[in-house]
Design a protein around this motif. Structure first.
Motif, PDB file in Angstrom:
ATOM      1  N   LEU A  40     -13.686 -27.795  64.245  1.00 44.81           N
ATOM      2  CA  LEU A  40     -14.496 -26.814  63.707  1.00 44.81           C
ATOM      3  C   LEU A  40     -15.034 -27.433  62.279  1.00 44.81           C
ATOM      4  O   LEU A  40     -14.347 -28.163  61.516  1.00 44.81           O
ATOM      5  CB  LEU A  40     -13.643 -25.513  63.185  1.00 44.81           C
ATOM      6  CG  LEU A  40     -13.396 -24.499  64.257  1.00 44.81           C
ATOM      7  CD1 LEU A  40     -12.313 -23.538  64.078  1.00 44.81           C
ATOM      8  CD2 LEU A  40     -14.446 -24.152  64.943  1.00 44.81           C
ATOM      9  N   PRO A  41     -16.120 -27.151  62.026  1.00 44.69           N
ATOM     10  CA  PRO A  41     -17.029 -27.533  60.928  1.00 44.69           C
ATOM     11  C   PRO A  41     -16.418 -26.795  59.441  1.00 44.69           C
ATOM     12  O   PRO A  41     -15.723 -25.999  59.585  1.00 44.69           O
ATOM     13  CB  PRO A  41     -18.317 -27.618  60.938  1.00 44.69           C
ATOM     14  CG  PRO A  41     -18.155 -26.265  61.759  1.00 44.69           C
ATOM     15  CD  PRO A  41     -17.218 -26.396  62.803  1.00 44.69           C
ATOM     16  N   TYR A  44     -18.095 -22.233  59.732  1.00 46.08           N
ATOM     17  CA  TYR A  44     -18.647 -21.571  61.103  1.00 46.08           C
ATOM     18  C   TYR A  44     -18.562 -20.325  61.051  1.00 46.08           C
ATOM     19  O   TYR A  44     -18.169 -19.543  60.092  1.00 46.08           O
ATOM     20  CB  TYR A  44     -17.444 -22.289  62.228  1.00 46.08           C
ATOM     21  CG  TYR A  44     -16.037 -21.500  62.120  1.00 46.08           C
ATOM     22  CD1 TYR A  44     -15.834 -20.505  62.803  1.00 46.08           C
ATOM     23  CD2 TYR A  44     -15.083 -22.098  61.256  1.00 46.08           C
ATOM     24  CE1 TYR A  44     -14.554 -20.019  62.801  1.00 46.08           C
ATOM     25  CE2 TYR A  44     -13.790 -21.846  61.425  1.00 46.08           C
ATOM     26  CZ  TYR A  44     -13.653 -20.456  61.956  1.00 46.08           C
ATOM     27  OH  TYR A  44     -12.327 -19.881  61.829  1.00 46.08           O
ATOM     28  N   GLU A  46     -17.340 -16.702  63.232  1.00 39.50           N
ATOM     29  CA  GLU A  46     -16.357 -16.187  64.238  1.00 39.50           C
ATOM     30  C   GLU A  46     -16.952 -15.100  65.047  1.00 39.50           C
ATOM     31  O   GLU A  46     -17.592 -14.156  64.147  1.00 39.50           O
ATOM     32  CB  GLU A  46     -15.049 -15.870  63.723  1.00 39.50           C
ATOM     33  CG  GLU A  46     -14.129 -15.428  64.508  1.00 39.50           C
ATOM     34  CD  GLU A  46     -12.648 -15.075  63.978  1.00 39.50           C
ATOM     35  OE1 GLU A  46     -11.782 -14.642  64.786  1.00 39.50           O
ATOM     36  OE2 GLU A  46     -12.383 -15.040  62.756  1.00 39.50           O
ATOM     37  N   TRP A  64     -10.513 -19.347  57.441  1.00 44.02           N
ATOM     38  CA  TRP A  64     -10.967 -20.132  58.177  1.00 44.02           C
ATOM     39  C   TRP A  64     -10.160 -20.780  59.268  1.00 44.02           C
ATOM     40  O   TRP A  64     -10.481 -20.893  60.361  1.00 44.02           O
ATOM     41  CB  TRP A  64     -11.529 -21.318  57.266  1.00 44.02           C
ATOM     42  CG  TRP A  64     -12.048 -22.673  57.854  1.00 44.02           C
ATOM     43  CD1 TRP A  64     -13.263 -22.841  57.976  1.00 44.02           C
ATOM     44  CD2 TRP A  64     -11.390 -23.634  58.327  1.00 44.02           C
ATOM     45  NE1 TRP A  64     -13.623 -23.739  58.796  1.00 44.02           N
ATOM     46  CE2 TRP A  64     -12.673 -24.427  58.870  1.00 44.02           C
ATOM     47  CE3 TRP A  64     -10.374 -24.205  58.477  1.00 44.02           C
ATOM     48  CZ2 TRP A  64     -12.512 -25.768  59.638  1.00 44.02           C
ATOM     49  CZ3 TRP A  64      -9.850 -25.356  58.969  1.00 44.02           C
ATOM     50  CH2 TRP A  64     -10.981 -26.131  59.558  1.00 44.02           C
ATOM     51  N   ALA A  74     -16.279 -19.515  68.536  1.00 41.68           N
ATOM     52  CA  ALA A  74     -16.603 -19.903  66.988  1.00 41.68           C
ATOM     53  C   ALA A  74     -18.144 -20.522  67.227  1.00 41.68           C
ATOM     54  O   ALA A  74     -18.174 -21.782  67.876  1.00 41.68           O
ATOM     55  CB  ALA A  74     -15.680 -21.034  66.491  1.00 41.68           C
ATOM     56  N   THR A  76     -21.037 -23.044  65.991  1.00 42.94           N
ATOM     57  CA  THR A  76     -20.771 -24.257  65.064  1.00 42.94           C
ATOM     58  C   THR A  76     -22.325 -24.700  64.804  1.00 42.94           C
ATOM     59  O   THR A  76     -22.643 -25.341  64.051  1.00 42.94           O
ATOM     60  CB  THR A  76     -19.976 -25.227  65.693  1.00 42.94           C
ATOM     61  OG1 THR A  76     -20.303 -25.496  67.093  1.00 42.94           O
ATOM     62  CG2 THR A  76     -18.634 -24.741  65.887  1.00 42.94           C
ATOM     63  N   GLN A  77     -23.289 -24.064  65.460  1.00 44.78           N
ATOM     64  CA  GLN A  77     -24.802 -24.397  65.237  1.00 44.78           C
ATOM     65  C   GLN A  77     -25.574 -23.146  65.482  1.00 44.78           C
ATOM     66  O   GLN A  77     -25.529 -22.749  66.412  1.00 44.78           O
ATOM     67  CB  GLN A  77     -25.086 -25.812  66.212  1.00 44.78           C
ATOM     68  CG  GLN A  77     -26.535 -26.286  65.682  1.00 44.78           C
ATOM     69  CD  GLN A  77     -27.062 -27.343  66.734  1.00 44.78           C
ATOM     70  OE1 GLN A  77     -27.417 -26.716  67.869  1.00 44.78           O
ATOM     71  NE2 GLN A  77     -27.153 -28.537  66.810  1.00 44.78           N
ATOM     72  N   SER A  92     -24.744 -23.987  69.417  1.00 45.78           N
ATOM     73  CA  SER A  92     -23.530 -24.641  69.819  1.00 45.78           C
ATOM     74  C   SER A  92     -22.300 -23.989  69.306  1.00 45.78           C
ATOM     75  O   SER A  92     -22.439 -23.190  68.398  1.00 45.78           O
ATOM     76  CB  SER A  92     -23.555 -26.070  69.364  1.00 45.78           C
ATOM     77  OG  SER A  92     -22.461 -26.886  69.793  1.00 45.78           O
ATOM     78  N   SER A  93     -21.198 -24.135  70.240  1.00 42.96           N
ATOM     79  CA  SER A  93     -20.057 -23.277  69.905  1.00 42.96           C
ATOM     80  C   SER A  93     -18.874 -23.920  70.430  1.00 42.96           C
ATOM     81  O   SER A  93     -18.813 -24.717  71.436  1.00 42.96           O
ATOM     82  CB  SER A  93     -20.068 -21.805  70.253  1.00 42.96           C
ATOM     83  OG  SER A  93     -20.076 -21.724  71.539  1.00 42.96           O
ATOM     84  N   PRO A 122     -18.721 -29.077  70.307  1.00 44.37           N
ATOM     85  CA  PRO A 122     -17.852 -29.703  69.314  1.00 44.37           C
ATOM     86  C   PRO A 122     -16.902 -30.551  69.995  1.00 44.37           C
ATOM     87  O   PRO A 122     -16.028 -31.520  69.220  1.00 44.37           O
ATOM     88  CB  PRO A 122     -17.099 -28.577  68.583  1.00 44.37           C
ATOM     89  CG  PRO A 122     -18.082 -27.555  68.735  1.00 44.37           C
ATOM     90  CD  PRO A 122     -18.429 -27.696  70.217  1.00 44.37           C
ATOM     91  N   ASN A 154     -14.819 -35.470  65.899  1.00 46.93           N
ATOM     92  CA  ASN A 154     -13.767 -34.752  66.210  1.00 46.93           C
ATOM     93  C   ASN A 154     -12.836 -35.381  67.232  1.00 46.93           C
ATOM     94  O   ASN A 154     -11.606 -35.050  66.829  1.00 46.93           O
ATOM     95  CB  ASN A 154     -14.401 -33.199  66.565  1.00 46.93           C
ATOM     96  CG  ASN A 154     -15.192 -32.700  65.632  1.00 46.93           C
ATOM     97  OD1 ASN A 154     -15.216 -32.748  64.498  1.00 46.93           O
ATOM     98  ND2 ASN A 154     -16.071 -31.646  66.253  1.00 46.93           N
TER      99      ASN A 154
END
Length: 391
Positions: A40-41, A44, A46, A64, A74, A76-77, A92-93, A122, A154
């Motif tokens: 995870l960045p 993110y 949820e 987080w 989650a 992520t993009q 993205s997730s 990710p 990652n």
């Protein structure tokens, strides 16, 4: 997060998934070993009850981390990484752990299997595969160069940098190392009518393909296909509902309504009445899947106006359209149809055929994909194509 706390969070998540009956024993060790928060960045979103809730490690590290080990997706993009896009679409997730566990169970991996993943994201799913099979057995393909780069970082942070992450189109059978895969899994959704033929070509005879598939009309399910001994087709059933982001190369950009209806509404449309409320279809993911599988070139837009909801239906050839006005409490609904096709009649026929068949669930539907270029949805048996007739 300390090592003990991280291990405890991973074990607790694995325990919850096992208790829900979705985590096979062979995958429990991977879920307990691979730290989901490493993928995870710092910020993110949820996905909770249909809404995206921001999780920021800098302002609320506790939430987080907690979100990393809940049974939620989650994001992520957004907008393919366009930070000025206004967060219109997530692209993205990390998928919901329940769905990850179910699809890995469908994959039925065995020691020594070579796995190709389409849609690295990710990198969490690739990490689970690598822990189970060995990093050298996993090749993951990601179309977004920036996402692929983060996935590599990652995976390295998780001690699994031996996973090969390839940037490119996951439908291309020539992409990546030579040699067929024993298992192929997609973590992005393909159109049911356009399942990549390259996936069959990339797979070994007897291999298994697990992929979410959806229709333009809505509704999606996970297909589990087995490649034939001659490698010319893959065949199998759907295993349950699935909702994933569409493969980027299959995103559909619908024309404006004016392309169908130049001039004043309703134009030359013919009026009629129907007893089927389109809201009954729209409220059922399964009904949308059944209709969309029968009519792969039809899509809709839903437009609320006060108490009335107008449903617009279109064909991708831009020849025909229809509207149905859904009004609460009514027993009949006004229909308008224009063009050489009577789209609402086709939709109603597909729905009624599904209804008369006992409203079969996903598990009764199946799919055959042939390298000759055909994709056939069937009901109960491959010899029974799902093809409701149009009156």
């Amino acid at each position: 997060m300390s090592g003990d706390l991280a291990a405890g969070a991973r074990a607790a998540l694995a325990g919850r998934l096992a208790g829900a009956g979705v985590l096979e024993a062979g995958w429990r060790g991977a879920f307990e070993a691979v730290a989901r928060h490493l993928f995870l960045p710092p910020v993110y979103w949820e996905f909770v009850d249909g809404s995206a809730v921001r999780r920021d490690r800098g302002t609320d590290p506790q939430e987080w981390l907690a979100g990393a080990y809940r049974n939620t997706a989650a994001i992520t993009q957004w907008d393919d990484g366009d930070e000025a896009g206004g967060q219109q679409d997530f692209t993205s997730s990390l998928s919901m752990p329940t769905m990850v566990a179910r699809m890995l169970a469908d994959l039925a991996v065995e020691d020594g299997h070579r796995v190709r993943e389409v849609g690295t994201g990710p990198g969490f799913n690739a990490a689970l595969l690598a822990h189970r099979l060995g990093a050298e057995k996993v090749v993951s393909v990601e179309i977004d160069e920036a996402v692929a780069g983060l996935a590599r970082k990652n995976l390295a942070a998780a001690g699994l940098d031996g996973v090969q992450v390839v940037t490119g189109d996951g439908a291309d059978p020539a992409l990546g190392p030579s040699g067929p895969a024993d298992r192929l899994i997609a973590t992005c959704s393909t159109l049911l009518s356009d399942v990549p033929l390259g996936w069959v070509e990339q797979s070994a005879p007897g291999g298994v393909i697990v992929a979410p598939a959806a229709t333009l009309f809505g509704g999606g399910a996970t297909a589990r296909l087995q490649v034939a001994a001659d490698g010319r087709c893959a065949n199998g059933r759907f295993t349950g509902a699935a909702d994933f982001m569409r493969m980027r190369q299959q995103r559909y950009q619908a024309p404006p309504v004016d392309a169908y209806l130049p001039g004043q509404w309703p134009g030359d449309a013919k009026a009629s009445l129907t007893g089927l409320d389109p809201e009954d279809i729209g409220s059922s993911w399964l009904a949308q899947f059944a209709v969309g599988a029968a009519l792969p070139d039809v899509y809709y837009r839903r437009a609320p106006y006060g108490d009335t909801v107008t449903w617009w239906f279109f064909d991708t050839a831009v020849t025909s359209w229809a509207t149905v006005d859904s009004v609460p409490g009514r027993g009949e609904f006004e229909v308008r149809q224009s063009g050489p096709r009577r789209l609402w009649e086709e939709i109603r026929t597909a729905h009624d055929t599904w209804d008369k068949a006992g409203r079969p669930g996903y598990e009764r539907f199946g799919l055959t994909v042939s390298t000759a270029g055909t994709r056939t949805v069937w009901l109960d048996h491959p010899d029974h194509p799902w093809d409701p007739t149009t009156p």
